[in-house]
Design an enzyme around this catalytic site. Structure first.
Site, mmCIF file in Angstrom:
data_model
loop_
_atom_site.group_PDB
_atom_site.id
_atom_site.type_symbol
_atom_site.label_atom_id
_atom_site.label_comp_id
_atom_site.label_asym_id
_atom_site.label_seq_id
_atom_site.Cartn_x
_atom_site.Cartn_y
_atom_site.Cartn_z
ATOM 1 N N PRO A 177 -2.493 -12.210 10.461
ATOM 2 C CA PRO A 177 -2.849 -11.986 11.869
ATOM 3 C C PRO A 177 -3.033 -10.502 12.132
ATOM 4 C CG PRO A 177 -0.509 -12.547 11.656
ATOM 5 C CD PRO A 177 -1.119 -12.713 10.290
ATOM 6 N N ASP A 178 -3.933 -10.143 13.046
ATOM 7 C CA ASP A 178 -4.093 -8.736 13.434
ATOM 8 C C ASP A 178 -3.109 -8.463 14.583
ATOM 9 O OD1 ASP A 178 -4.940 -6.300 14.690
ATOM 10 O OD2 ASP A 178 -6.773 -6.453 13.497
ATOM 11 N N ILE A 179 -2.034 -7.745 14.278
ATOM 12 C CA ILE A 179 -0.949 -7.555 15.249
ATOM 13 C C ILE A 179 -1.446 -6.743 16.449
ATOM 14 C CG2 ILE A 179 1.427 -6.760 15.563
ATOM 15 C CD1 ILE A 179 1.680 -6.889 12.454
ATOM 16 N N ASN A 238 0.852 -1.199 0.000
ATOM 17 C CA ASN A 238 0.000 0.000 0.000
ATOM 18 C C ASN A 238 0.881 1.240 0.000
ATOM 19 O OD1 ASN A 238 0.546 0.858 2.852
ATOM 20 N ND2 ASN A 238 -0.267 -1.191 3.210
ATOM 21 N N LYS A 274 9.220 -16.184 -11.168
ATOM 22 C CA LYS A 274 8.376 -15.097 -11.693
ATOM 23 C C LYS A 274 7.225 -15.688 -12.526
ATOM 24 C CE LYS A 274 8.474 -10.998 -14.489
ATOM 25 N NZ LYS A 274 9.011 -10.471 -15.721
ATOM 26 N N LYS A 298 -11.039 -4.117 18.970
ATOM 27 C CA LYS A 298 -9.667 -4.584 19.248
ATOM 28 C C LYS A 298 -9.301 -4.424 20.730
ATOM 29 C CE LYS A 298 -8.155 -3.709 14.508
ATOM 30 N NZ LYS A 298 -7.010 -3.834 13.610
ATOM 31 N N LYS A 341 -13.255 0.372 16.182
ATOM 32 C CA LYS A 341 -11.934 -0.274 16.338
ATOM 33 C C LYS A 341 -11.520 -0.316 17.811
ATOM 34 C CE LYS A 341 -9.713 -0.281 11.954
ATOM 35 N NZ LYS A 341 -10.042 0.553 10.840
ATOM 36 N N ASP A 401 -4.063 -6.722 5.253
ATOM 37 C CA ASP A 401 -4.999 -7.610 5.944
ATOM 38 C C ASP A 401 -4.931 -9.030 5.384
ATOM 39 O OD1 ASP A 401 -6.069 -5.780 7.779
ATOM 40 O OD2 ASP A 401 -7.209 -4.829 6.166
ATOM 41 N N PHE A 406 -4.062 2.933 15.067
ATOM 42 C CA PHE A 406 -4.463 3.945 14.104
ATOM 43 C C PHE A 406 -5.673 3.426 13.342
ATOM 44 C CE2 PHE A 406 -1.689 7.679 13.239
ATOM 45 C CZ PHE A 406 -0.977 7.611 14.423
HETATM 46 O O1 PMT Z 1 3.104 6.149 6.458
HETATM 47 P P1 PMT Z 1 2.512 7.478 6.016
HETATM 48 O O2 PMT Z 1 2.623 7.685 4.533
HETATM 49 O O3 PMT Z 1 3.035 8.625 6.832
HETATM 50 O O4 PMT Z 1 0.924 7.403 6.290
HETATM 51 C C1 PMT Z 1 0.445 7.290 7.598
HETATM 52 C C2 PMT Z 1 -0.753 6.309 7.701
HETATM 53 C C3 PMT Z 1 -1.931 6.860 6.890
HETATM 54 C C4 PMT Z 1 -0.360 4.938 7.163
HETATM 55 C C5 PMT Z 1 -1.089 6.206 9.235
HETATM 56 O O5 PMT Z 1 -1.438 7.491 9.711
HETATM 57 C C6 PMT Z 1 -2.213 5.231 9.487
HETATM 58 O O6 PMT Z 1 -3.384 5.538 9.399
HETATM 59 N N1 PMT Z 1 -1.838 3.962 9.811
HETATM 60 C C7 PMT Z 1 -2.760 2.823 9.981
HETATM 61 C C8 PMT Z 1 -3.129 2.310 8.613
HETATM 62 C C9 PMT Z 1 -4.049 1.105 8.673
HETATM 63 O O7 PMT Z 1 -3.680 0.044 8.232
HETATM 64 O O8 PMT Z 1 -5.169 1.316 9.252
HETATM 65 P P2 PMT Z 1 -6.312 0.179 9.487
HETATM 66 O O9 PMT Z 1 -7.524 0.949 9.805
HETATM 67 O O10 PMT Z 1 -6.367 -0.763 8.343
HETATM 68 O O11 PMT Z 1 -5.744 -0.637 10.719
HETATM 69 C C10 PMT Z 1 -6.110 -0.316 12.065
HETATM 70 C C11 PMT Z 1 -5.011 -0.609 13.026
HETATM 71 O O12 PMT Z 1 -4.757 -2.013 13.081
HETATM 72 C C12 PMT Z 1 -3.682 0.034 12.718
HETATM 73 O O13 PMT Z 1 -3.097 0.458 13.951
HETATM 74 C C13 PMT Z 1 -2.842 -1.081 12.106
HETATM 75 O O14 PMT Z 1 -1.456 -0.935 12.370
HETATM 76 C C14 PMT Z 1 -3.409 -2.305 12.841
HETATM 77 N N2 PMT Z 1 -3.362 -3.561 12.088
HETATM 78 C C15 PMT Z 1 -4.124 -3.721 10.958
HETATM 79 C C16 PMT Z 1 -4.117 -4.930 10.309
HETATM 80 C C17 PMT Z 1 -3.309 -6.000 10.817
HETATM 81 N N3 PMT Z 1 -3.276 -7.162 10.198
HETATM 82 N N4 PMT Z 1 -2.580 -5.806 11.915
HETATM 83 C C18 PMT Z 1 -2.589 -4.624 12.567
HETATM 84 O O15 PMT Z 1 -1.898 -4.459 13.587
#
Ligand code: PMT
Length: 411
Positions: free
Chosen positions: A305-307, A210, A289, A341, A337, A279, A323
């Site tokens: 896994p969701d860390i 991403n 390839k 979580k 969230k 995800d 975040f």
């Molecule tokens: O890196 P930059 O270009 O500066 O941009 C910053 C950002 C937009 C990436 C950052 O501000 C941000 O929003 N980060 C979280 C992005 C994200 O994946 O959001 P989410 O809504 O999908 O995930 C929610 C939370 O679960 C996040 O804290 C993520 O780290 C965590 N997560 C998600 C999926 C997963 N499998 N494991 C996780 O731990």
């Protein structure tokens, strides 16, 4: 000692003989890694030229409040927002008095009103003017408001007097400016930050990822280190330089990130998940390839896994901050969230729009927890990260105090 690497310093120069030292000060700040923009008062230009300070800073000097050309480029509000810190050196007795009054009658005074960045002044004036009760009262009231006072030094003065009122030397001023970023709000705390994207391989050269640049996460790791924390940064693939005084662990995939986090989680007091973790990942990775043979192809994906959720679910979980990157309904998604979580705080940001989010230098955040919401307005990610670390540290210490009190009652 603090660091000025990647810090944006707005240097205000006011009209005193010591203004000739400003060129050296700009040089010292830049050598220490800072980006410097200079704002001069009219009186300052009587002592040193705009051209000199433009040449040493590498940017045009800002001078006028009502300058349509300057406002079309970087307006005074943008300039105030741009600064990570404001240093006024030399600061004359007149400028100190105007600062105390909250005047907005020139560009520098207005910027000082319009910023929320840490501010320092380095007074320089005749020793009698410095000792005058009016000046001393002004200095006290600035100190009371949180403005740092650098100096003045003592010695022989340009006017022939001897006493306090000399501008500190540029090297010392640069060092003190670096100290502005050392807040100590997380002294003794170990923080883990995840940052950047993950890369989920399809074959040896292709993968799912991403647009996360890592800027937000790296800024948060830096701000936590400035807060006095020991910081471990688990970083997906980005092209940023690892921050100073931060232990950076590079990883590639979501599973790598999960493993790196859990290998160290026992040491952690505070976890901040900023990474944009994929995800899903391909069920299998092709060893070679993939060839372009068919008109279409299917890619079977499996959940990663969701860390964040896994950290929050630990029996002795650290204070956990997540975040939320959303394209709409920010608060609702953040609250969902927070509960789904079971974490302590969600930092929600809008992504996919014109400002903020992935890759941008600026961002805005809506902080959501069980007590309410707080908005952190649009600002450089470095500034935003410092404000966020302050907010998180307050919540972290408050939760620890409550838990300590409960433990004490149970005893
Ligand atoms: O890196 P930059 O270009 O500066 O941009 C910053 C950002 C937009 C990436 C950052 O501000 C941000 O929003 N980060 C979280 C992005 C994200 O994946 O959001 P989410 O809504 O999908 O995930 C929610 C939370 O679960 C996040 O804290 C993520 O780290 C965590 N997560 C998600 C999926 C997963 N499998 N494991 C996780 O731990």
């Amino acid at each position: 000692m603090g660091s000025l690497v990647n810090k944006r310093i707005l240097l205000g120069v006011t009209g005193g003989i010591a203004a000739y030292k400003s060129a050296d000060l700009v040089r010292r700040l830049r050598e220490a890694g800072a980006e410097v923009r200079v704002v001069m008062t009219d009186a300052a230009t009587e002592f040193i030229t705009e051209l000199t300070l433009q040449a040493v800073s590498g940017y045009p000097v800002h001078r006028h409040l009502l300058d349509p050309e300057a406002e079309a480029g970087m307006s005074h509000i943008e300039l105030a927002r741009w600064a990570d810190a404001i240093l006024v050196a030399p600061a004359t007795a007149d400028f100190l008095a105007r600062l105390v009054q909250g005047r907005g009658d020139d560009l520098l005074a207005t910027l000082c009103l319009a910023t929320s960045a840490p501010m320092a002044v380095a007074p320089a004036m005749n020793q009698q003017m410095w000792r005058h009760p009016a000046t001393q009262q002004n200095v006290d009231s600035l100190r009371h408001r949180g403005v740092q006072i650098f100096g003045p030094g003592e010695g022989s003065q340009a006017c022939g007097d001897v006493g306090p009122g000399r501008l500190l030397e540029p090297a010392e001023l640069a060092q003190l400016t670096a100290g502005l970023f050392q807040t100590g709000v997380l002294d003794g705390v170990t923080v883990m930050v995840t940052a950047g994207p993950t890369w989920e391989a399809i074959d040896p050269v292709r993968g799912l990822t991403n647009k996360s640049s890592g800027k937000m996460g790296y800024a948060i790791a830096t701000a936590a280190a400035e807060g006095g924390a020991r910081v471990i940064l688990i970083s997906g693939p980005v092209s940023l330089t690892p921050p100073d005084r931060v232990e950076t662990v590079p990883v590639v995939s979501a599973q790598d990130m999960f493993d790196a986090v859990h290998a160290r989680i026992d040491q952690i007091d505070l976890y901040i998940g900023v990474a944009a973790v994929a995800d899903y990942r391909p069920v299998s990775v092709a060893p070679h390839k993939l060839k372009k043979t068919a008109d279409s192809m299917n890619l079977e994906l499996v959940r990663n896994p969701d860390i964040l959720a896994s950290v929050a679910a630990l029996p002795s979980a650290p204070f956990t901050v997540g975040f939320a990157a959303e394209t709409n309904d920010l608060e609702m998604a953040a609250r969902h969230k927070l509960e789904a979580k079971r974490i302590d705080l969600v930092c929600a940001n809008l992504v996919g729009g014109d400002e903020g989010g992935f890759g941008a230098d600026e961002n805005r955040l809506l902080l959501v927890d069980r007590e309410g919401t707080t908005e952190l307005p649009l600002a450089a990610k470095s500034r935003l990260a410092r404000d966020l670390i302050h907010h998180i540290s307050r919540k972290f210490h408050a939760k620890n105090r409550t838990q300590d009190t409960r433990r004490a009652h149970r005893r």
